[in-house]
Design an enzyme around this catalytic site. Structure first.
Site, PDB file in Angstrom:
ATOM      1  N   SER A 197       5.383   5.085   8.863  1.00 21.95           N
ATOM      2  CA  SER A 197       4.730   4.823   7.575  1.00 21.95           C
ATOM      3  C   SER A 197       5.713   5.163   6.452  1.00 21.95           C
ATOM      4  O   SER A 197       6.363   6.210   6.492  1.00 21.95           O
ATOM      5  CB  SER A 197       3.481   5.686   7.420  1.00 21.95           C
ATOM      6  OG  SER A 197       3.084   5.667   6.068  1.00 21.95           O
ATOM      7  N   PHE A 224      -1.581   8.274   4.536  1.00 25.45           N
ATOM      8  CA  PHE A 224      -2.381   8.912   5.583  1.00 25.45           C
ATOM      9  C   PHE A 224      -3.611   9.641   5.026  1.00 25.45           C
ATOM     10  O   PHE A 224      -3.851  10.812   5.338  1.00 25.45           O
ATOM     11  CB  PHE A 224      -1.543   9.911   6.407  1.00 25.45           C
ATOM     12  CG  PHE A 224      -0.486   9.299   7.298  1.00 25.45           C
ATOM     13  CD1 PHE A 224      -0.491   7.953   7.611  1.00 25.45           C
ATOM     14  CD2 PHE A 224       0.515  10.096   7.843  1.00 25.45           C
ATOM     15  CE1 PHE A 224       0.480   7.402   8.443  1.00 25.45           C
ATOM     16  CE2 PHE A 224       1.491   9.554   8.672  1.00 25.45           C
ATOM     17  CZ  PHE A 224       1.474   8.211   8.970  1.00 25.45           C
ATOM     18  N   ASN A 262       0.827  -1.212   0.000  1.00 22.54           N
ATOM     19  CA  ASN A 262       0.000   0.000   0.000  1.00 22.54           C
ATOM     20  C   ASN A 262       0.854   1.252   0.000  1.00 22.54           C
ATOM     21  O   ASN A 262       1.943   1.277   0.555  1.00 22.54           O
ATOM     22  CB  ASN A 262      -0.977  -0.010   1.188  1.00 22.54           C
ATOM     23  CG  ASN A 262      -0.476   0.775   2.387  1.00 22.54           C
ATOM     24  OD1 ASN A 262      -0.624   2.003   2.457  1.00 22.54           O
ATOM     25  ND2 ASN A 262       0.170   0.082   3.330  1.00 22.54           N
ATOM     26  N   ASN A 314       4.843   5.944   3.510  1.00 24.94           N
ATOM     27  CA  ASN A 314       4.113   6.620   2.428  1.00 24.94           C
ATOM     28  C   ASN A 314       3.936   8.118   2.603  1.00 24.94           C
ATOM     29  O   ASN A 314       3.234   8.754   1.840  1.00 24.94           O
ATOM     30  CB  ASN A 314       2.754   5.939   2.236  1.00 24.94           C
ATOM     31  CG  ASN A 314       2.928   4.470   1.925  1.00 24.94           C
ATOM     32  OD1 ASN A 314       3.794   4.108   1.122  1.00 24.94           O
ATOM     33  ND2 ASN A 314       2.156   3.615   2.575  1.00 24.94           N
ATOM     34  N   ASN A 335       3.011   7.376  15.315  1.00 24.54           N
ATOM     35  CA  ASN A 335       3.422   6.717  14.070  1.00 24.54           C
ATOM     36  C   ASN A 335       4.488   7.560  13.365  1.00 24.54           C
ATOM     37  O   ASN A 335       4.191   8.633  12.833  1.00 24.54           O
ATOM     38  CB  ASN A 335       2.192   6.527  13.166  1.00 24.54           C
ATOM     39  CG  ASN A 335       2.513   5.733  11.918  1.00 24.54           C
ATOM     40  OD1 ASN A 335       3.682   5.393  11.673  1.00 24.54           O
ATOM     41  ND2 ASN A 335       1.505   5.451  11.113  1.00 24.54           N
ATOM     42  N   SER A 367      -3.049  -7.706   7.723  1.00 29.55           N
ATOM     43  CA  SER A 367      -3.199  -8.522   6.505  1.00 29.55           C
ATOM     44  C   SER A 367      -3.868  -9.866   6.794  1.00 29.55           C
ATOM     45  O   SER A 367      -4.696 -10.334   6.009  1.00 29.55           O
ATOM     46  CB  SER A 367      -1.833  -8.784   5.864  1.00 29.55           C
ATOM     47  OG  SER A 367      -1.215  -7.574   5.545  1.00 29.55           O
TER      48      SER A 367
HETATM   49  C1  LIG Z   1      -3.717  -0.783   3.478  1.00 30.59           C
HETATM   50  C2  LIG Z   1      -2.911  -0.541   4.727  1.00 30.59           C
HETATM   51  C3  LIG Z   1      -3.012   0.667   5.402  1.00 30.59           C
HETATM   52  C4  LIG Z   1      -2.271   0.899   6.569  1.00 30.59           C
HETATM   53  N1  LIG Z   1      -2.407   2.085   7.235  1.00 30.59           N
HETATM   54  C5  LIG Z   1      -1.748   2.274   8.412  1.00 30.59           C
HETATM   55  C6  LIG Z   1      -1.933   3.460   9.160  1.00 30.59           C
HETATM   56  O1  LIG Z   1      -2.675   4.371   8.788  1.00 30.59           O
HETATM   57  N2  LIG Z   1      -1.270   3.570  10.330  1.00 30.59           N
HETATM   58  C7  LIG Z   1      -0.442   2.594  10.818  1.00 30.59           C
HETATM   59  O2  LIG Z   1       0.117   2.736  11.903  1.00 30.59           O
HETATM   60  N3  LIG Z   1      -0.244   1.458  10.109  1.00 30.59           N
HETATM   61  C8  LIG Z   1      -0.887   1.268   8.936  1.00 30.59           C
HETATM   62  N4  LIG Z   1      -0.698   0.123   8.234  1.00 30.59           N
HETATM   63  C9  LIG Z   1       0.246  -0.912   8.751  1.00 30.59           C
HETATM   64  C10 LIG Z   1      -0.481  -1.978   9.560  1.00 30.59           C
HETATM   65  O3  LIG Z   1      -1.069  -1.414  10.708  1.00 30.59           O
HETATM   66  C11 LIG Z   1       0.468  -3.099  10.009  1.00 30.59           C
HETATM   67  O4  LIG Z   1       1.369  -2.578  10.944  1.00 30.59           O
HETATM   68  C12 LIG Z   1       1.260  -3.688   8.846  1.00 30.59           C
HETATM   69  O5  LIG Z   1       0.382  -3.931   7.768  1.00 30.59           O
HETATM   70  C13 LIG Z   1       1.946  -4.992   9.231  1.00 30.59           C
HETATM   71  O6  LIG Z   1       1.024  -5.946   9.672  1.00 30.59           O
HETATM   72  P1  LIG Z   1       0.471  -7.123   8.721  1.00 30.59           P
HETATM   73  O7  LIG Z   1       1.664  -7.778   8.089  1.00 30.59           O
HETATM   74  O8  LIG Z   1      -0.309  -8.011   9.653  1.00 30.59           O
HETATM   75  O9  LIG Z   1      -0.407  -6.474   7.709  1.00 30.59           O
HETATM   76  C14 LIG Z   1      -1.414  -0.117   7.065  1.00 30.59           C
HETATM   77  C15 LIG Z   1      -1.309  -1.325   6.366  1.00 30.59           C
HETATM   78  C16 LIG Z   1      -2.040  -1.544   5.213  1.00 30.59           C
HETATM   79  C17 LIG Z   1      -1.896  -2.863   4.485  1.00 30.59           C
END
Ligand SMILES: Cc1cc2nc3c(=O)[nH]c(=O)nc-3n(C[C@H](O)[C@H](O)[C@H](O)COP(=O)(O)O)c2cc1C
Length: 332
Positions: A179, A117, A113, A181, A176, A316
């Site tokens: 990120s 934000f 992704n 992004n 945070n 995920s």
């Molecule tokens: C589509 C998407 C949007 C995310 N947005 C945020 C976010 O706004 N803030 C944040 O702290 N992490 C965000 N994350 C990270 C997730 O909270 C998580 O830490 C990361 O995906 C790793 O975990 P996973 O492997 O179980 O997905 C996002 C992840 C994805 C896939």
């Protein structure tokens, strides 16, 4: 096919960002009909876990970024999560980066992704929190981040303002800085900025805590792409300034997909495990560790807890397995 599998099958027929919205709206529809809790009535829960000075009904939370605007946490809470992190919220509303910006790889169970934000801003986000919190009885984390347009030198001001906004409503605040992004955001964890930033944030916390005569936990969400050397510096400063918890970790930019953004899911399982082991060895019991990244099965949940995580967060895994993963994990 059970309801969970049918829901996932249908949701995965449409583009990922739209499908998340659709699924969340679907859950809200069931919630409004009053039948959502009965879908998952077998969830045990109520295990009374203590972490960060708070009581959790179980160790399994939803990671930041699925309920960016705090529209759905009361609905998702009914599924059995012990805690939910809403946000990441920024000071002003942001549209985020250009679409398409979420790519799902269902076979590999990875997501890339580059959202950036996208959120309604902390003012509207807070209104949503206030509206929905009476219908939620889990622990609520609020994730905050720097606005895209804020210069890196002024980022600390964003965090301090955001803390003022969310302090009363959040059960814990997640800072945070990881990120991939938002341009430059990850520079905040470098030697140039980190110690000063965390000192200012934790001083702010102390002031607010005195006024409120309680300890509101602050946790820091870390990138999986830090060098071991920098992780040691980050952990040392966190211990010096009494940061309550670390979320290890966010998504990773070290991938070979020809796409912008961070990868989540299976691909980051190992790196997240290794970062957890490293943090546990370095910090011992001084900081609560929350594991996030590549937790795709109930075995992963059990392993992270064995490795020293007090709490875990799904993202995920929840997208690909839905409530089945949550149910299985709650049974361990
Ligand atoms: C589509 C998407 C949007 C995310 N947005 C945020 C976010 O706004 N803030 C944040 O702290 N992490 C965000 N994350 C990270 C997730 O909270 C998580 O830490 C990361 O995906 C790793 O975990 P996973 O492997 O179980 O997905 C996002 C992840 C994805 C896939």
């Amino acid at each position: 096919m059970n309801l969970n599998k049918l829901g996932i099958f249908l949701a995965h027929l449409v583009p990922p960002e739209f499908s998340n919205k659709l699924s969340l709206e679907g859950l809200k529809f069931l919630y409004n009909l009053g039948i959502l809790s009965s879908v998952n009535s077998k969830i045990p829960g109520d295990k009374n876990i203590e972490s960060l000075g708070l009581n959790f009904s179980n160790k399994i939370g939803l990671a930041g970024g699925l309920d960016k605007n705090a529209d759905y946490f009361h609905v998702l809470g009914k599924l059995g999560f012990g805690f939910i992190e809403v946000g990441t919220l920024t000071l002003k509303p942001q549209k985020g980066n250009l679409k398409p910006r979420v790519h799902r790889f269902a076979k590999e169970r990875n997501i890339v992704n580059s959202l950036g934000f996208n959120n309604v801003g902390v003012y509207e986000g807070l209104k949503n929190i206030e509206k929905n919190k009476p219908f939620y009885n889990g622990v609520l984390g609020v994730s905050i981040g720097k606005s895209k347009e804020t210069k890196i030198e002024n980022a600390f001001k964003d965090y301090l303002h955001l803390i003022d906004y969310v302090y009363d409503q959040a059960d814990y605040i997640a800072i945070n800085i990881s990120s991939p992004n938002t341009e430059n955001l990850r520079e905040l964890s470098s030697e140039n900025y980190f110690k000063d930033l965390i000192e200012k944030i934790m001083n702010k916390k102390e002031q607010l805590n005195i006024g409120a005569s309680k300890n509101k936990p602050f946790v820091l969400k870390i990138s999986p792409d830090e060098s071991k050397r920098n992780l040691e510096k980050i952990f040392t400063s966190c211990m010096e300034f009494n940061v309550d918890g670390l979320i290890l970790n966010n998504s990773s930019i070290n991938h070979k997909k020809n796409l912008k953004g961070g990868i989540s899911g299976n691909y980051i399982r190992e790196i997240s495990e290794n970062n957890l082991i490293f943090a546990k060895n370095f910090c011992g019991d001084e900081i609560s560790l929350i594991s996030s990244g590549g937790i795709m099965t109930s075995n992963d949940v059990a392993k992270r807890i064995d490795l020293g995580a007090e709490l875990v967060q799904l993202y995920s895994g929840f997208i690909f397995s839905g409530t089945d993963l949550l149910k299985e994990s709650l049974e361990i």
